[in-house]
Design a protein around this motif. Structure first.
Motif, PDB file in Angstrom:
ATOM      1  N   THR A 167      23.418  34.896  43.735  1.00 18.82           N
ATOM      2  CA  THR A 167      24.174  35.929  44.609  1.00 18.82           C
ATOM      3  C   THR A 167      25.530  35.412  44.293  1.00 18.82           C
ATOM      4  OG1 THR A 167      22.630  35.879  46.361  1.00 18.82           O
ATOM      5  CG2 THR A 167      24.700  36.658  46.809  1.00 18.82           C
ATOM      6  N   GLN A 168      25.951  34.286  44.499  1.00 14.17           N
ATOM      7  CA  GLN A 168      27.351  33.714  44.114  1.00 14.17           C
ATOM      8  C   GLN A 168      27.856  34.155  42.657  1.00 14.17           C
ATOM      9  OE1 GLN A 168      28.571  29.893  43.531  1.00 14.17           O
ATOM     10  NE2 GLN A 168      30.207  30.129  44.986  1.00 14.17           N
ATOM     11  N   LEU A 169      26.875  33.928  41.784  1.00  9.79           N
ATOM     12  CA  LEU A 169      26.970  34.525  40.254  1.00  9.79           C
ATOM     13  C   LEU A 169      27.276  35.890  40.096  1.00  9.79           C
ATOM     14  CD1 LEU A 169      24.504  31.693  38.853  1.00  9.79           C
ATOM     15  CD2 LEU A 169      27.020  31.964  38.402  1.00  9.79           C
ATOM     16  N   CYS A 170      26.513  36.656  40.682  1.00 10.36           N
ATOM     17  CA  CYS A 170      26.565  38.110  40.483  1.00 10.36           C
ATOM     18  C   CYS A 170      28.045  38.588  40.903  1.00 10.36           C
ATOM     19  CB  CYS A 170      25.543  38.826  41.359  1.00 10.36           C
ATOM     20  SG  CYS A 170      25.574  40.569  41.143  1.00 10.36           S
ATOM     21  N   GLN A 171      28.364  38.104  42.354  1.00  9.06           N
ATOM     22  CA  GLN A 171      29.845  38.020  42.691  1.00  9.06           C
ATOM     23  C   GLN A 171      30.803  37.767  41.814  1.00  9.06           C
ATOM     24  OE1 GLN A 171      29.878  36.411  46.551  1.00  9.06           O
ATOM     25  NE2 GLN A 171      28.356  37.766  47.473  1.00  9.06           N
ATOM     26  N   ALA A 172      30.541  36.756  40.910  1.00 10.57           N
ATOM     27  CA  ALA A 172      31.534  36.167  40.050  1.00 10.57           C
ATOM     28  C   ALA A 172      31.454  36.776  38.896  1.00 10.57           C
ATOM     29  CB  ALA A 172      31.151  34.557  39.722  1.00 10.57           C
ATOM     30  N   VAL A 186      24.792  46.099  47.290  1.00 10.49           N
ATOM     31  CA  VAL A 186      25.812  46.831  48.087  1.00 10.49           C
ATOM     32  C   VAL A 186      26.675  45.931  49.125  1.00 10.49           C
ATOM     33  CG1 VAL A 186      25.906  49.006  49.789  1.00 10.49           C
ATOM     34  CG2 VAL A 186      23.988  48.776  48.182  1.00 10.49           C
ATOM     35  N   GLU A 187      25.824  45.115  49.508  1.00  8.69           N
ATOM     36  CA  GLU A 187      26.668  44.204  50.405  1.00  8.69           C
ATOM     37  C   GLU A 187      27.615  43.278  49.553  1.00  8.69           C
ATOM     38  OE1 GLU A 187      23.579  42.088  52.102  1.00  8.69           O
ATOM     39  OE2 GLU A 187      22.505  43.672  53.138  1.00  8.69           O
ATOM     40  N   GLU A 188      26.927  42.904  48.627  1.00  5.16           N
ATOM     41  CA  GLU A 188      28.088  41.986  47.763  1.00  5.16           C
ATOM     42  C   GLU A 188      29.370  42.806  47.295  1.00  5.16           C
ATOM     43  OE1 GLU A 188      25.905  40.640  44.373  1.00  5.16           O
ATOM     44  OE2 GLU A 188      24.278  39.427  45.658  1.00  5.16           O
ATOM     45  N   THR A 189      29.321  43.869  47.064  1.00  6.88           N
ATOM     46  CA  THR A 189      30.384  44.750  46.390  1.00  6.88           C
ATOM     47  C   THR A 189      31.164  45.263  47.200  1.00  6.88           C
ATOM     48  OG1 THR A 189      28.874  46.462  45.880  1.00  6.88           O
ATOM     49  CG2 THR A 189      29.144  45.073  44.050  1.00  6.88           C
ATOM     50  N   LYS A 245      34.640  31.964  31.865  1.00  5.54           N
ATOM     51  CA  LYS A 245      36.048  31.041  32.609  1.00  5.54           C
ATOM     52  C   LYS A 245      36.296  31.724  33.736  1.00  5.54           C
ATOM     53  CE  LYS A 245      39.416  29.719  29.899  1.00  5.54           C
ATOM     54  NZ  LYS A 245      40.436  29.807  28.681  1.00  5.54           N
ATOM     55  N   LYS A 246      36.632  33.150  33.795  1.00  8.59           N
ATOM     56  CA  LYS A 246      36.617  33.896  34.983  1.00  8.59           C
ATOM     57  C   LYS A 246      35.700  33.559  35.841  1.00  8.59           C
ATOM     58  CE  LYS A 246      40.808  36.070  34.883  1.00  8.59           C
ATOM     59  NZ  LYS A 246      41.855  35.862  35.760  1.00  8.59           N
ATOM     60  N   MET A 247      34.399  33.215  35.675  1.00  3.14           N
ATOM     61  CA  MET A 247      33.575  33.219  36.554  1.00  3.14           C
ATOM     62  C   MET A 247      33.337  31.995  37.129  1.00  3.14           C
ATOM     63  SD  MET A 247      30.079  35.059  34.816  1.00  3.14           S
ATOM     64  CE  MET A 247      28.992  34.582  36.018  1.00  3.14           C
ATOM     65  N   VAL A 248      33.677  30.899  36.432  1.00  2.00           N
ATOM     66  CA  VAL A 248      34.226  29.563  37.043  1.00  2.00           C
ATOM     67  C   VAL A 248      35.357  29.513  37.802  1.00  2.00           C
ATOM     68  CG1 VAL A 248      34.904  27.252  36.095  1.00  2.00           C
ATOM     69  CG2 VAL A 248      32.978  28.436  34.827  1.00  2.00           C
ATOM     70  N   GLU A 249      36.312  30.080  37.542  1.00  2.00           N
ATOM     71  CA  GLU A 249      37.467  30.448  38.471  1.00  2.00           C
ATOM     72  C   GLU A 249      37.279  30.757  39.734  1.00  2.00           C
ATOM     73  OE1 GLU A 249      40.860  33.593  38.071  1.00  2.00           O
ATOM     74  OE2 GLU A 249      41.491  31.862  36.633  1.00  2.00           O
ATOM     75  N   TYR A 250      36.578  31.737  39.679  1.00  2.00           N
ATOM     76  CA  TYR A 250      35.834  32.453  41.158  1.00  2.00           C
ATOM     77  C   TYR A 250      35.170  31.586  41.793  1.00  2.00           C
ATOM     78  CZ  TYR A 250      33.492  35.657  44.288  1.00  2.00           C
ATOM     79  OH  TYR A 250      32.984  36.231  45.361  1.00  2.00           O
ATOM     80  N   ILE A 251      34.128  30.697  41.134  1.00  2.00           N
ATOM     81  CA  ILE A 251      33.275  29.822  41.859  1.00  2.00           C
ATOM     82  C   ILE A 251      34.432  28.741  42.457  1.00  2.00           C
ATOM     83  CG2 ILE A 251      31.566  28.002  41.636  1.00  2.00           C
ATOM     84  CD1 ILE A 251      29.978  30.238  39.691  1.00  2.00           C
ATOM     85  N   MET A 252      35.189  28.106  41.552  1.00  2.40           N
ATOM     86  CA  MET A 252      36.282  27.307  41.915  1.00  2.40           C
ATOM     87  C   MET A 252      36.972  27.611  43.369  1.00  2.40           C
ATOM     88  SD  MET A 252      39.352  25.474  39.920  1.00  2.40           S
ATOM     89  CE  MET A 252      40.606  27.123  40.057  1.00  2.40           C
ATOM     90  N   VAL A 253      37.506  28.907  43.223  1.00  2.16           N
ATOM     91  CA  VAL A 253      38.203  29.253  44.655  1.00  2.16           C
ATOM     92  C   VAL A 253      37.124  29.527  45.586  1.00  2.16           C
ATOM     93  CG1 VAL A 253      39.649  31.232  45.565  1.00  2.16           C
ATOM     94  CG2 VAL A 253      39.852  30.535  43.261  1.00  2.16           C
TER      95      VAL A 253
END
Length: 394
Positions: free
Chosen positions: A101-106, A135-138, A238-246
């Protein structure tokens, strides 16, 4: 809604059974407790001991794109995919997340943020019936970079950039999927949470640009909250990792080490005839689907219908096998307009209505991953349903 499967514990076995037989059972969520018996039989083979001074740092390997991923987990992921043959891992970065779920958002954040300026918001689409949580994630954070665009089939004639989410095998209906829109402005995220041999034949080795997997549905360890993405493009990773970091400053190392241990055991035993998880899981899912189809077929007037899945040659098992999805996409056939979810709720069975998945109320998604006693109770209640010819469920 969670927590309806079991009544309060009682020392009186008959009293406990009476309470359970009258309990509301929750087949709305996909809590994968069906595999608990297998892991009990494995005893201490998956036990992980972590000393008080270990795993204290935020960092795992600062030279890696995903700097908070433990090397043991990365090796275990690559090893299992190689053994099963269900995804290409070479020349791909692995990003670990708190579940898929977090990875999809990332991934959605990464792809939309890497778009040229002035093209936002990007439409996120999926072919109906789709996983309702998309739907909820986006929509939850009301991002200005992306928005939910609905059914991918309706979006084919639309203009502009888009991200298509493809779940294969699909949640909720269990069918194998490919992208629908296929336009140059688009990007595709493949959610392969159920592309494992206990759910479906492994017919090929996907090599998509972004592929998501989850520990939850693979082994049943939903509580560990571990998922991983196989990403071809370094900037996207890298952008996905940045999202998870934040979002969460990395991922629990305790969970990573447990996942690594379990994945390694699955790899070691996957070709065994006695303790293979995939053999156990396939037999478990086949048995449940056989029983469910028997109940549906024995009812008069064709009250319910289920999808039919063709057999296919499975590269992992080396023979043709059927599909046994994690969810049953159950439909009611007695009336053109019926609320199947409400009908089942009268039997104290919670399911997910098809209208949440871009379909209609004639359909529901029911989890096939509950414990054995809950599944037996579900079959009993389903078999007891009768609908008079003049009855209206609308």
């Amino acid at each position: 809604m969670v927590g309806f499967e079991y009544a309060k514990k009682s020392d009186n076995a008959s009293n406990k059974n009476n309470l359970l037989s009258d309990a509301v059972i929750n087949l709305d969520h996909g809590d994968p407790t069906a595999f608990e018996e297998y892991w009990r039989k494995m005893g201490d083979r998956c036990t992980v001991v972590i000393k008080g001074w270990e795993l204290m740092s935020y960092f795992s390997d600062v030279n890696k794109v995903c700097w908070f991923m433990e090397p043991e987990l990365e090796n275990a992921i690559r090893g299992l995919h190689a053994a099963v043959g269900n995804a290409a891992t070479e020349e791909r970065y692995i990003v670990v997340g708190t579940g898929s779920t977090q990875l999809c958002q990332a991934a959605v954040h990464s792809l939309s943020s890497l778009r040229p300026c002035g093209t936002h918001p990007v439409s996120v689409v999926a072919a109906a019936p789709y996983y309702s949580t998309y739907v909820e994630e986006t929509t939850y954070v009301r991002s200005e970079m992306y928005r939910w665009g609905g059914d991918a089939r309706r979006y084919e004639k639309e203009e502009g950039p888009y991200i298509e989410l493809v779940t294969s095998p699909n949640n909720p209906d269990g069918t194998m999927r490919e992208e629908v829109v296929k336009r140059p402005q688009g990007k595709v995220i493949y959610d392969l949470a159920y592309y494992w041999p206990h759910f479906t034949p492994i017919t090929h080795r996907p090599h998509h640009d972004i592929m998501l997997f989850t520990f939850s549905k693979l082994s049943g360890h939903a509580g560990s909250r571990i998922g991983w993405a196989l990403v071809k493009d370094k900037e996207v990773a890298k952008k996905m990792v940045e999202y998870i970091m934040v979002n969460s400053i990395g991922v629990s190392k305790e969970s990573q080490m447990r996942a690594a241990k379990v994945l390694n055991v699955m790899t070691e035993t996957c070709r065994s005839h006695s303790d293979s998880f995939f053999l156990y899981g396939r037999d478990k899912m086949k048995n449940r689907w056989d029983k469910l189809r028997e109940v549906v077929e024995q009812q008069s007037d064709d009250i319910f219908t289920l999808p039919k899945y063709p057999e296919a040659f499975c590269n992992f098992f080396g023979k043709p096998i059927g599909s046994y999805p994690a969810f049953a996409w159950l439909a009611i056939g007695c009336h053109e307009e019926s609320d199947l979810g409400s009908l089942l709720m009268k039997q104290k069975v919670l399911t997910r209505s098809g209208n949440r998945c871009g379909s209609d109320k004639n359909h529901v998604r029911a989890s096939m991953l509950c414990r054995d006693d809950v599944f037996s109770l579900f079959l009993h209640r389903l078999a007891s349903i009768t609908i008079p010819a003049t009855d209206s469920l609308h």
